[in-house]
Design an enzyme around this catalytic site. Structure first.
Site, mmCIF file in Angstrom:
data_model
loop_
_atom_site.group_PDB
_atom_site.id
_atom_site.type_symbol
_atom_site.label_atom_id
_atom_site.label_comp_id
_atom_site.label_asym_id
_atom_site.label_seq_id
_atom_site.Cartn_x
_atom_site.Cartn_y
_atom_site.Cartn_z
ATOM 1 N N CYS A 210 5.946 -4.033 15.739
ATOM 2 C CA CYS A 210 5.552 -3.146 16.845
ATOM 3 C C CYS A 210 4.132 -3.502 17.297
ATOM 4 O O CYS A 210 3.256 -3.796 16.468
ATOM 5 C CB CYS A 210 5.625 -1.689 16.401
ATOM 6 N N CYS B 291 -1.174 6.685 9.587
ATOM 7 C CA CYS B 291 0.037 6.005 10.048
ATOM 8 C C CYS B 291 -0.315 4.720 10.774
ATOM 9 O O CYS B 291 -1.148 4.716 11.671
ATOM 10 C CB CYS B 291 0.794 6.862 11.056
ATOM 11 N N CYS C 219 0.998 -1.549 15.717
ATOM 12 C CA CYS C 219 0.980 -1.234 14.278
ATOM 13 C C CYS C 219 0.341 -2.349 13.463
ATOM 14 O O CYS C 219 0.697 -3.517 13.630
ATOM 15 C CB CYS C 219 2.430 -0.995 13.822
ATOM 16 N N CYS D 61 6.292 -6.116 7.662
ATOM 17 C CA CYS D 61 7.415 -5.588 8.433
ATOM 18 C C CYS D 61 7.825 -6.574 9.512
ATOM 19 O O CYS D 61 6.988 -7.040 10.279
ATOM 20 C CB CYS D 61 7.027 -4.257 9.072
ATOM 21 N N CYS E 8 3.725 8.661 0.678
ATOM 22 C CA CYS E 8 4.222 7.785 1.741
ATOM 23 C C CYS E 8 4.573 6.429 1.133
ATOM 24 O O CYS E 8 3.694 5.689 0.690
ATOM 25 C CB CYS E 8 3.141 7.664 2.812
ATOM 26 N N GLU F 261 0.842 -1.192 0.000
ATOM 27 C CA GLU F 261 0.000 0.000 0.000
ATOM 28 C C GLU F 261 0.880 1.247 0.000
ATOM 29 O O GLU F 261 1.915 1.291 0.644
ATOM 30 C CB GLU F 261 -0.925 -0.011 1.214
#
Ligand code: SAH
Ligand code: SF4
Length: 356
Positions: free
Chosen positions: A123, A348, A126, A119, A112, A95
């Site tokens: 975290c 975010c 997230c 990832c 962005c 994305e």
């Protein structure tokens, strides 16, 4: 002919393209011409490169390819933010988000970029981190996000404006410094005045704290902005929120940032996600002031964007402003990041790996 056996030209810099053209028996200057077509002119095929002889266009079409990610879907937020679902050559999906900047809607956008599919940092708060990790992206796939987004914006807005995207933030999916070489190669392509020509100061790279990458960036002589996802002021909490902290402690992280600042004389941004009842008490504010005040740095507070499957909550605006004022009174430079694209899960930390 299938694309796998053809040479990928996207991702090559001007010099590399010149060398390639020499290799295939052409003049070096053809490389420079093709470079401009690829990075400045948004053409769809070699056949549109009008100052290239017909035979060479045909030759290139047979032996090489310029493949940018395909936009499969886009969602548009009421604030003008657009989220693109893009497909890569191996059919993996990422994305990419474009966010209108400033007052004049649809005039300039910030892009962005994702640096990995998923990832590996994981975290706790997230969406990307909880959706698994597949692979790192190549530099051409990052620059490809730029070209593909610009093309799509031009088409949708019916504007033939090459400078529609004026800012780039490496804040999509992935930890940029786990993919250091490819990320930096893509930065050099973005900033080339002969090519895409984004101002260096209009580029930000955000890391969750990969110390080796921070130190390497200090040596690059680049004017880009470094952002550090801090999110906690003690190791106990940061170990839980940002698991990379178990590899590099806060002391090691701050030492690397200090090194970066001394070496580059550039101001760093610390991002601080605000999680209700987790990291925004008076004690946290005091610890943050103590940690950041000696450094040439700004704090960017990010009120949490809630993710359905995760337990964290966004604090009330009273709590957000309270924390902000504590930091300002403590002498820090503080901004609060405005939420963009929340209604289309483009804010975010809301980007997921989409399976086919
Ligand atoms: N992977 C990079 C870039 C991430 S996105 C990094 O971690 O630095 C940019 C910022 O958004 C990071 O500071 C990230 O920690 C933060 N973030 C992640 N999930 C979030 C969420 N749900 N709400 C608000 N901020 C979030
Ligand atoms: Fe990865 Fe950044 Fe999300 Fe952490 S916040 S899981 S580093 S994308």
């Amino acid at each position: 002919m299938n694309t796998i056996s053809r040479t990928q030209l996207l991702g090559m810099n001007c010099h590399q393209l010149e060398e390639y053209l020499l290799q295939v028996g052409q003049h070096r200057y053809r490389g420079r011409q093709i470079y401009k077509w690829i990075y400045q002119k948004d053409v769809n095929s070699f056949y549109e490169m009008s100052d290239i002889p017909k035979e060479l266009r045909q030759q290139l079409d047979e032996i090489s390819v310029v493949s940018i990610p395909r936009v499969l879907k886009q969602r548009v937020s009421k604030d003008g933010t657009r989220k693109f679902l893009m497909e890569l050559d191996d059919r993996k999906r990422i994305e990419t988000v474009v966010i209108p900047q400033g007052e004049e809607r649809e005039a300039r956008y910030s892009l962005c970029i994702s640096t990995q599919v998923g990832c590996p940092v994981g975290c706790a708060f997230c969406a990307t981190g909880t959706s698994g990790y597949q692979r790192s992206l190549q530099s051409y796939e990052m620059v490809g996000q730029f070209l593909s987004s610009r093309r799509e914006l031009k088409r949708r807005l019916k504007k033939n404006d090459d400078s529609l995207i004026s800012n780039v933030v490496y804040m999509g999916m992935g930890e940029p410094f786990f993919n250091y070489d490819q990320v930096i190669a893509s930065v050099y392509l973005l900033i080339d005045p002969q090519g895409i020509n984004i101002g260096q100061r209009h580029i930000t790279i955000s890391t969750s704290g990969e110390v080796k990458g921070i130190k390497r960036l200090a040596e690059e002589n680049l004017q880009v902005t470094l952002a550090i996802s801090l999110h906690a002021t003690n190791d106990h909490l940061r170990d839980q929120l940002v698991p990379l902290n178990r590899k590099y402690s806060l002391d090691q992280l701050i030492e690397a940032v200090d090194y970066y600042i001394k070496k580059t004389n550039r101001r760093v941004t610390f991002e601080y996600v605000m999680l209700d009842d987790v990291n925004i008490s008076r004690v946290h504010a005091d610890q943050l002031i103590k940690m950041v005040k000696p450094l040439l740095a700004n704090i960017n507070l990010i009120p949490y964007n809630e993710v359905e499957i995760l337990p964290f909550k966004k604090p009330s605006s009273t709590k957000v402003w309270q924390f902000y004022h504590w930091l300002v009174e403590g002498g820090l430079n503080v901004t609060i990041r405005e939420e963009r694209g929340g209604d289309i899960e483009a804010a975010c930390g809301q980007l997921y790996v989409k399976e086919r």
